[in-house]
Design a protein around this motif. Structure first.
Motif, short mmCIF file in Angstrom:
data_model
loop_
_atom_site.label_atom_id
_atom_site.label_comp_id
_atom_site.label_asym_id
_atom_site.label_seq_id
_atom_site.Cartn_x
_atom_site.Cartn_y
_atom_site.Cartn_z
N LEU A 60 25.64 -3.37 5.55
CA LEU A 60 26.63 -2.40 6.03
C LEU A 60 26.47 -1.06 5.32
O LEU A 60 26.64 0.00 5.92
N VAL A 61 26.14 -1.08 4.03
CA VAL A 61 26.10 0.16 3.26
C VAL A 61 24.77 0.90 3.42
O VAL A 61 24.76 2.08 3.77
N ILE A 62 23.64 0.22 3.18
CA ILE A 62 22.36 0.96 3.26
C ILE A 62 21.40 0.39 4.30
O ILE A 62 20.34 0.95 4.54
N GLY A 63 21.76 -0.71 4.93
CA GLY A 63 20.85 -1.31 5.91
C GLY A 63 19.81 -2.14 5.18
O GLY A 63 19.30 -1.74 4.13
N ILE A 64 19.54 -3.32 5.71
CA ILE A 64 18.69 -4.25 4.97
C ILE A 64 17.28 -4.33 5.52
O ILE A 64 16.34 -4.73 4.86
N ARG A 65 17.12 -3.90 6.77
CA ARG A 65 15.88 -4.16 7.45
C ARG A 65 15.14 -2.87 7.76
O ARG A 65 15.76 -1.86 8.11
N VAL A 66 13.81 -2.89 7.68
CA VAL A 66 13.03 -1.70 8.03
C VAL A 66 13.07 -1.52 9.55
O VAL A 66 13.43 -2.43 10.28
N SER A 67 12.69 -0.31 10.01
CA SER A 67 12.70 -0.07 11.45
C SER A 67 11.59 -0.86 12.11
O SER A 67 10.66 -1.34 11.45
N GLU A 68 11.69 -0.98 13.43
CA GLU A 68 10.68 -1.73 14.18
C GLU A 68 9.29 -1.13 13.98
O GLU A 68 8.30 -1.84 13.84
N ARG A 69 9.22 0.20 13.96
CA ARG A 69 7.94 0.87 13.79
C ARG A 69 7.36 0.58 12.41
O ARG A 69 6.16 0.29 12.26
N GLU A 70 8.21 0.64 11.40
CA GLU A 70 7.75 0.35 10.04
C GLU A 70 7.28 -1.09 9.90
O GLU A 70 6.28 -1.38 9.24
N GLU A 71 7.99 -1.98 10.55
CA GLU A 71 7.60 -3.39 10.50
C GLU A 71 6.23 -3.58 11.14
O GLU A 71 5.38 -4.33 10.64
N ALA A 72 6.02 -2.87 12.25
CA ALA A 72 4.73 -2.98 12.94
C ALA A 72 3.60 -2.38 12.11
O ALA A 72 2.48 -2.88 12.11
N MET A 73 3.89 -1.29 11.41
CA MET A 73 2.87 -0.66 10.56
C MET A 73 2.57 -1.52 9.33
O MET A 73 1.48 -1.45 8.77
N GLY A 74 3.54 -2.29 8.91
CA GLY A 74 3.39 -3.08 7.68
C GLY A 74 4.07 -2.37 6.53
O GLY A 74 4.08 -1.13 6.44
N LEU A 75 4.67 -3.15 5.64
CA LEU A 75 5.48 -2.57 4.56
C LEU A 75 4.63 -1.89 3.50
O LEU A 75 5.11 -1.03 2.78
N ASP A 76 3.35 -2.28 3.37
CA ASP A 76 2.51 -1.65 2.34
C ASP A 76 2.46 -0.15 2.53
O ASP A 76 2.68 0.62 1.60
N VAL A 77 2.18 0.26 3.75
CA VAL A 77 2.08 1.69 4.04
C VAL A 77 3.47 2.30 4.21
O VAL A 77 3.77 3.36 3.66
N SER A 78 4.36 1.63 4.95
CA SER A 78 5.64 2.25 5.27
C SER A 78 6.57 2.34 4.05
O SER A 78 7.28 3.32 3.89
N GLU A 79 6.56 1.34 3.19
CA GLU A 79 7.48 1.35 2.05
C GLU A 79 6.83 1.91 0.77
O GLU A 79 7.51 2.45 -0.07
N HIS A 80 5.52 1.69 0.62
CA HIS A 80 4.89 2.04 -0.65
C HIS A 80 3.74 3.04 -0.52
O HIS A 80 3.19 3.48 -1.51
N ASN A 81 3.36 3.36 0.72
CA ASN A 81 2.26 4.30 0.97
C ASN A 81 0.97 3.91 0.24
O ASN A 81 0.28 4.74 -0.33
N GLU A 82 0.66 2.63 0.28
CA GLU A 82 -0.57 2.13 -0.33
C GLU A 82 -1.16 1.09 0.62
O GLU A 82 -0.45 0.55 1.46
N ARG A 83 -2.43 0.80 0.42
CA ARG A 83 -3.05 -0.27 1.19
C ARG A 83 -3.74 -1.23 0.22
O ARG A 83 -4.33 -0.81 -0.77
N ALA A 84 -3.71 -2.50 0.57
CA ALA A 84 -4.37 -3.49 -0.28
C ALA A 84 -5.88 -3.50 -0.04
O ALA A 84 -6.65 -3.72 -0.95
N TYR A 85 -6.26 -3.27 1.20
CA TYR A 85 -7.67 -3.42 1.55
C TYR A 85 -8.18 -2.16 2.22
O TYR A 85 -7.56 -1.65 3.14
N THR A 86 -9.34 -1.67 1.78
CA THR A 86 -9.96 -0.54 2.45
C THR A 86 -10.91 -1.09 3.50
O THR A 86 -11.34 -2.23 3.44
N VAL A 87 -11.24 -0.26 4.47
CA VAL A 87 -12.15 -0.71 5.53
C VAL A 87 -13.57 -0.31 5.19
O VAL A 87 -14.50 -1.10 5.29
N LEU A 88 -13.74 0.95 4.78
CA LEU A 88 -15.05 1.42 4.33
C LEU A 88 -15.01 1.60 2.82
O LEU A 88 -13.94 1.61 2.22
N GLU A 89 -16.13 1.79 2.23
CA GLU A 89 -16.26 2.01 0.78
C GLU A 89 -15.78 0.83 -0.04
O GLU A 89 -14.60 0.68 -0.27
#
Lengths: 419, 113
Positions: free
Chosen positions: A390-419
């Protein structure tokens, strides 16, 4: 005999405290981290790591005091006090608190830090229920409130010398009630309130190798959890070590057999899940049962948890993402009740259960304690989560959920694709 | 026969797949690719260092279709992938000279379906 500090006990409990730390990070973190999608692995590692940091601070400021300091007046059986806040009066004299002895022959501050590791892992277990969809900010608030209003009181009930369940004679050697039922029920509530993940289909875990490594680290740490709960380097600790090991192995094998029969293939995920279920179930009983009890607990816990994880969860339709309730909650509840079935005077003369001492009273106590603690955790957790929503909302938005919390919440990625 | 190549946002893959199934297009090849269009990548921070212009993760779809399926396929991709923001991606349509089903040796439009 006047209490004194025993160097052997102290050495072992220092080590055991470090072992229990290892259960949360990296144990639980990688167990859960391997089970989520690649785009959410950092969010899980982050939540486990922050549980450690946040709960540790809370614990020394006032959590330990609320859980273990002598209570006041009519509330004495239910909650401690602020007398030991900031570790006031928690020094290096022998600890006044123990389950099995009037005095543990270890420094009081060591008992405090050993218990701190339990307080750390308990809210971290709940992460498995709301994985992949909870806001990090909401998680922080939840962990603080839950530690203070759910963990501390229940720890006081069961483990403090003036706790009302402890005084009734309820037995919980290392946290079947305080840790597993408590976190497991909270996980169920969290899963129900936060709702299902958006793309809920059978997505395979992104890295089962992580999960297996996490399981092995949890198992290793569990020796500190259970054998450390003897608060001494003695025969009781050895008993706890042995039955813990046997129950974990038995449950892992049982799950493997169930998988082979029902899903036609033995799976490593099944073996890991079974191991965790067995270790969770033996936890409350590990200081009271012998090896035969460990075998029964190990076989039955996998059958019971299998039914919950594979059948009941899908039938009921809740999304307990990583089976925090189905494995830890259900396993812990079974172990708590099983302690009342299999406790034998051969291990601790003062305690007997239904099968080894013809003592139905202990069994009734265990069932009562399991129900009461589950109800308390259910109600208070529900209030906390609803309040945060009720106060701050508990769930991320649908778009953020689809993007994944690593990028949407922390702006980091666990795995790189190149390099 | 056409070969449709679409570059889309990874987090729209599920919607695009759903729309394609609705349009009865179910033979697709999916790969993870990196690239950037006008957006020129995102900025990520690692220990305080700003990494700009990183190539963005995208999903590449390859779909071979017979001519009567070209429009439904394009419509389905747009419907599923469009968020209205920069970075939604592109669709390329090109002629396909032949298609051979390995198992049977069938060629042309028969082999696509």
């Amino acid at each position: 005999m006047k209490p004194f500090i025993d160097s052997g006990n102290t050495a072992w409990i220092i080590m055991a405290s470090a072992l229990v730390l290892l259960m949360t990070v990296p144990g639980l973190a990688f167990f859960y981290g391997g089970l989520v999608k690649r785009k959410n692995v950092l969010s899980v590692l982050m939540q486990c790591f922050i549980s450690l940091c946040l709960v540790t601070l809370l614990w020394v400021i006032c959590g330990y005091s609320l859980a273990f300091a002598p209570g006041k007046g009519s509330l004495a059986g239910f909650i401690g006090s602020f007398d030991w806040a900031m570790l006031k009066h928690v020094g290096f004299e022998p600890s006044p608190y123990t389950i099995a002895q009037p005095y543990a022959r270890i420094p009081h501050q060591l008992f405090m830090i050993f218990q701190c590791m339990f307080a750390v892992i308990t809210p971290a277990l709940i992460i498995g229920a709301f994985a992949e969809r909870m806001k990090f900010s909401a998680f922080l608030v939840f962990t603080v409130l839950w530690s203070l209003f759910v963990y501390a009181p229940v720890a006081h009930w069961v483990w403090a010398a003036d706790g009302w369940l402890y005084k009734m004679g309820v037995i919980d050697f290392a946290g079947g009630i305080v840790v597993h039922i408590n976190a497991g029920i909270a996980a169920l509530v969290a899963a129900l309130v936060i709702g299902k993940r958006k793309y809920l289909r059978a997505i395979p875990p992104h890295n089962l190798a992580f999960t297996v490594m996490g399981t092995a680290l949890l198992w290793f740490g569990w020796f500190g959890f259970n054998a450390g709960s003897a608060l001494a380097a003695d025969g009781l600790a050895v008993n706890a070590f042995v039955v813990t090991h046997v129950a974990g192995a038995t449950a892992a094998l049982t799950w493997l057999v169930l998988d082979w029969i029902i899903l036609k293939r033995p799976t490593i995920l099944g073996v890991a899940t079974g191991a965790i279920a067995g270790l969770a179930a033996v936890t409350p009983a590990s200081g009271f049962i012998d090896v035969s009890g460990a075998l029964f607990i190990g076989i039955l816990v996998s059958i019971i948890c299998y039914i919950f994880v594979i059948f009941i969860k899908n039938w009921a339709g809740y999304d307990d993402a990583l089976d925090a309730f189905g494995v830890h909650g259900v396993g812990g509840a079974w172990g708590t009740i099983a302690a009342g079935l299999f406790a034998t005077p051969a291990v601790q003369a003062a305690y007997s259960g239904y099968f080894y001492g013809g003592n139905p009273h202990q069994l009734k106590l265990q069932i009562f304690a399991a129900i009461v603690s589950a109800l308390y955790s259910l109600i208070i957790t529900f209030i906390i989560i609803k309040g945060i929503d009720l106060v701050i909302g508990i769930r991320v938005s649908e778009r953020e959920e689809a993007m994944g919390l690593d990028v949407s919440e922390h702006n980091e990625r666990a795995y790189t694709v190149l390099e | 026969m056409k070969l449709i190549i679409a570059i889309i946002q990874p987090f729209r893959l599920e919607e695009v797949k759903e729309e394609l199934y609705k349009a009865e297009v179910n033979l697709i090849t999916v790969s993870e690719v990196l690239g950037h269009g006008r957006q020129m990548g995102v900025a990520e921070y690692y220990r305080g260092t700003k990494e700009t212009g990183n190539l963005l993760k995208k999903i590449r779809l390859e779909i071979a279709v017979n001519d009567n399926f070209v429009k439904p396929t394009i419509d389905a991709i747009i419907k599923g992938a469009k968020t209205g923001e920069v970075g939604d991606g592109k669709i390329f349509v090109m002629d396909l000279s032949d298609c051979i089903r390995i198992r049977t040796g069938e060629r042309g439009p028969l082999a696509i379906g």
